[in-house]
Design a protein around this motif. Structure first.
Motif, mmCIF file in Angstrom:
data_model
loop_
_atom_site.group_PDB
_atom_site.id
_atom_site.type_symbol
_atom_site.label_atom_id
_atom_site.label_comp_id
_atom_site.label_asym_id
_atom_site.label_seq_id
_atom_site.Cartn_x
_atom_site.Cartn_y
_atom_site.Cartn_z
ATOM 1 N N GLU A 9 48.551 36.666 45.353
ATOM 2 C CA GLU A 9 48.656 35.734 44.235
ATOM 3 C C GLU A 9 48.426 36.400 42.886
ATOM 4 O OE1 GLU A 9 44.405 35.383 45.788
ATOM 5 O OE2 GLU A 9 46.386 35.540 46.666
ATOM 6 N N LEU A 10 47.947 37.661 42.874
ATOM 7 C CA LEU A 10 47.717 38.382 41.622
ATOM 8 C C LEU A 10 48.666 39.561 41.430
ATOM 9 C CD1 LEU A 10 43.807 38.459 41.572
ATOM 10 C CD2 LEU A 10 45.321 36.853 40.423
ATOM 11 N N GLN A 11 49.548 39.819 42.393
ATOM 12 C CA GLN A 11 50.404 40.995 42.306
ATOM 13 C C GLN A 11 51.327 40.976 41.097
ATOM 14 O OE1 GLN A 11 52.213 41.429 46.169
ATOM 15 N NE2 GLN A 11 50.398 42.412 46.996
ATOM 16 N N HIS A 12 51.764 39.800 40.691
ATOM 17 C CA HIS A 12 52.638 39.712 39.519
ATOM 18 C C HIS A 12 51.948 40.178 38.240
ATOM 19 C CE1 HIS A 12 50.452 35.902 39.473
ATOM 20 N NE2 HIS A 12 50.698 35.845 38.175
ATOM 21 N N LEU A 13 50.627 40.235 38.238
ATOM 22 C CA LEU A 13 49.891 40.668 37.047
ATOM 23 C C LEU A 13 49.874 42.180 36.872
ATOM 24 C CD1 LEU A 13 46.796 38.299 37.236
ATOM 25 C CD2 LEU A 13 48.856 38.031 35.855
ATOM 26 N N GLN A 14 50.234 42.939 37.914
ATOM 27 C CA GLN A 14 50.157 44.393 37.832
ATOM 28 C C GLN A 14 51.111 44.984 36.803
ATOM 29 O OE1 GLN A 14 50.650 45.325 42.046
ATOM 30 N NE2 GLN A 14 48.527 46.004 42.070
ATOM 31 N N GLN A 15 52.177 44.270 36.475
ATOM 32 C CA GLN A 15 53.143 44.803 35.521
ATOM 33 C C GLN A 15 52.667 44.705 34.073
ATOM 34 O OE1 GLN A 15 56.730 42.436 35.426
ATOM 35 N NE2 GLN A 15 55.597 40.603 35.969
ATOM 36 N N PHE A 16 51.580 44.012 33.824
ATOM 37 C CA PHE A 16 51.077 43.832 32.481
ATOM 38 C C PHE A 16 49.924 44.793 32.208
ATOM 39 C CE2 PHE A 16 52.898 39.822 33.861
ATOM 40 C CZ PHE A 16 53.875 39.663 32.895
ATOM 41 N N LYS A 56 47.460 39.744 30.976
ATOM 42 C CA LYS A 56 47.100 39.296 32.321
ATOM 43 C C LYS A 56 46.474 37.911 32.286
ATOM 44 C CE LYS A 56 46.497 43.934 34.132
ATOM 45 N NZ LYS A 56 45.566 44.944 34.623
ATOM 46 N N LYS A 57 45.587 37.691 31.333
ATOM 47 C CA LYS A 57 44.922 36.392 31.221
ATOM 48 C C LYS A 57 45.939 35.311 30.861
ATOM 49 C CE LYS A 57 40.901 34.173 29.209
ATOM 50 N NZ LYS A 57 39.730 34.331 28.362
ATOM 51 N N LEU A 58 46.845 35.617 29.947
ATOM 52 C CA LEU A 58 47.858 34.654 29.538
ATOM 53 C C LEU A 58 48.724 34.240 30.724
ATOM 54 C CD1 LEU A 58 49.285 33.097 27.270
ATOM 55 C CD2 LEU A 58 50.708 35.114 26.915
ATOM 56 N N ILE A 59 49.171 35.201 31.520
ATOM 57 C CA ILE A 59 50.012 34.891 32.675
ATOM 58 C C ILE A 59 49.239 34.074 33.702
ATOM 59 C CG2 ILE A 59 51.287 35.882 34.618
ATOM 60 C CD1 ILE A 59 52.672 36.093 31.852
ATOM 61 N N LYS A 60 48.001 34.427 33.926
ATOM 62 C CA LYS A 60 47.195 33.698 34.908
ATOM 63 C C LYS A 60 46.993 32.240 34.474
ATOM 64 C CE LYS A 60 43.386 34.244 37.922
ATOM 65 N NZ LYS A 60 42.600 35.161 38.613
ATOM 66 N N PHE A 106 39.080 39.228 34.684
ATOM 67 C CA PHE A 106 40.406 39.468 35.266
ATOM 68 C C PHE A 106 40.739 38.413 36.311
ATOM 69 C CE2 PHE A 106 43.025 41.384 38.638
ATOM 70 C CZ PHE A 106 44.191 41.589 37.914
ATOM 71 N N LEU A 107 39.773 38.036 37.113
ATOM 72 C CA LEU A 107 40.003 37.032 38.153
ATOM 73 C C LEU A 107 39.938 35.609 37.611
ATOM 74 C CD1 LEU A 107 38.054 38.608 41.147
ATOM 75 C CD2 LEU A 107 40.526 38.562 40.773
ATOM 76 N N GLY A 108 39.577 35.480 36.329
ATOM 77 C CA GLY A 108 39.537 34.159 35.708
ATOM 78 C C GLY A 108 38.407 33.284 36.226
ATOM 79 N N LEU A 109 37.326 33.924 36.639
ATOM 80 C CA LEU A 109 36.185 33.185 37.179
ATOM 81 C C LEU A 109 35.128 32.955 36.105
ATOM 82 C CD1 LEU A 109 35.758 35.132 40.537
ATOM 83 C CD2 LEU A 109 36.789 32.876 40.229
ATOM 84 N N LEU A 110 34.344 31.934 36.302
ATOM 85 C CA LEU A 110 33.182 31.695 35.459
ATOM 86 C C LEU A 110 31.989 32.407 36.080
ATOM 87 C CD1 LEU A 110 33.600 27.844 34.915
ATOM 88 C CD2 LEU A 110 34.196 29.673 33.313
ATOM 89 N N ASP A 111 31.035 32.792 35.253
ATOM 90 C CA ASP A 111 29.839 33.457 35.770
ATOM 91 C C ASP A 111 29.159 32.597 36.832
ATOM 92 O OD1 ASP A 111 30.446 35.413 33.956
ATOM 93 O OD2 ASP A 111 28.705 35.080 32.673
ATOM 94 N N LYS A 112 29.115 31.289 36.611
ATOM 95 C CA LYS A 112 28.480 30.364 37.552
ATOM 96 C C LYS A 112 29.207 30.389 38.901
ATOM 97 C CE LYS A 112 25.872 26.722 38.675
ATOM 98 N NZ LYS A 112 25.091 27.070 39.821
ATOM 99 N N VAL A 170 56.230 28.020 25.933
ATOM 100 C CA VAL A 170 57.373 28.914 25.723
ATOM 101 C C VAL A 170 58.001 28.647 24.351
ATOM 102 C CG1 VAL A 170 59.725 29.448 26.505
ATOM 103 C CG2 VAL A 170 57.853 29.321 28.165
ATOM 104 N N SER A 171 58.163 27.379 24.005
ATOM 105 C CA SER A 171 58.733 27.031 22.680
ATOM 106 C C SER A 171 57.851 27.563 21.561
ATOM 107 C CB SER A 171 58.890 25.521 22.557
ATOM 108 O OG SER A 171 59.823 25.040 23.476
ATOM 109 N N LEU A 172 56.556 27.393 21.699
ATOM 110 C CA LEU A 172 55.629 27.875 20.680
ATOM 111 C C LEU A 172 55.701 29.402 20.570
ATOM 112 C CD1 LEU A 172 53.325 27.487 18.664
ATOM 113 C CD2 LEU A 172 51.739 27.543 20.598
ATOM 114 N N ALA A 173 55.709 30.091 21.711
ATOM 115 C CA ALA A 173 55.773 31.562 21.702
ATOM 116 C C ALA A 173 57.070 32.034 21.064
ATOM 117 C CB ALA A 173 55.637 32.092 23.123
#
Length: 117
Positions: free
Chosen positions: A76-83, A89-93, A13-19, A107-110
């Protein structure tokens, strides 16, 4: 869902790597692997506290899935709560980290993919 799954979900969720988590918590990558891997080892209380701090959550949540009080979402993550889904969530981040040009391309591809359905 147990400790292992909640730990993995929070890292993702936080987009972190294990390392990155290991470095920030002051533990080895091998230790993280043992907590999120199939073995599903449980860390000591001291390590669990460090992991919870790095992952902006509580030990209670990691262990039980419950919280005694709401954990504030960083601004910085509050906008993700609506998803709802992890994928959204990962896509938006990831999208928020792109250049304006790359955002336009995505956006064009989507739009093209959505119109094809």
């Amino acid at each position: 869902m147990g400790f292992r799954e909640r730990l993995r979900d929070q890292i993702d969720f936080l987009g972190l790597l294990d390392k990155e988590v290991a470095d920030k918590a002051g533990i080895s990558k091998r230790a993280i692997d043992s907590y999120v891997g199939n073995r599903g080892c449980i860390p000591s209380a001291e390590v669990a506290v460090k992991l919870a701090q790095v992952l902006e959550t509580s030990v209670e949540y990691l262990v039980t899935g419950k919280t005694s009080e709401p954990i504030p979402t960083p601004p910085e993550l509050q906008h993700l709560q609506q998803f709802d889904s992890k994928e959204e969530k990962k896509l938006i981040k990831v999208f928020s980290k792109l250049s304006s040009r790359d955002k336009g391309t995505i956006v064009s591809l989507a739009e093209h993919l959505a119109a094809a359905k």
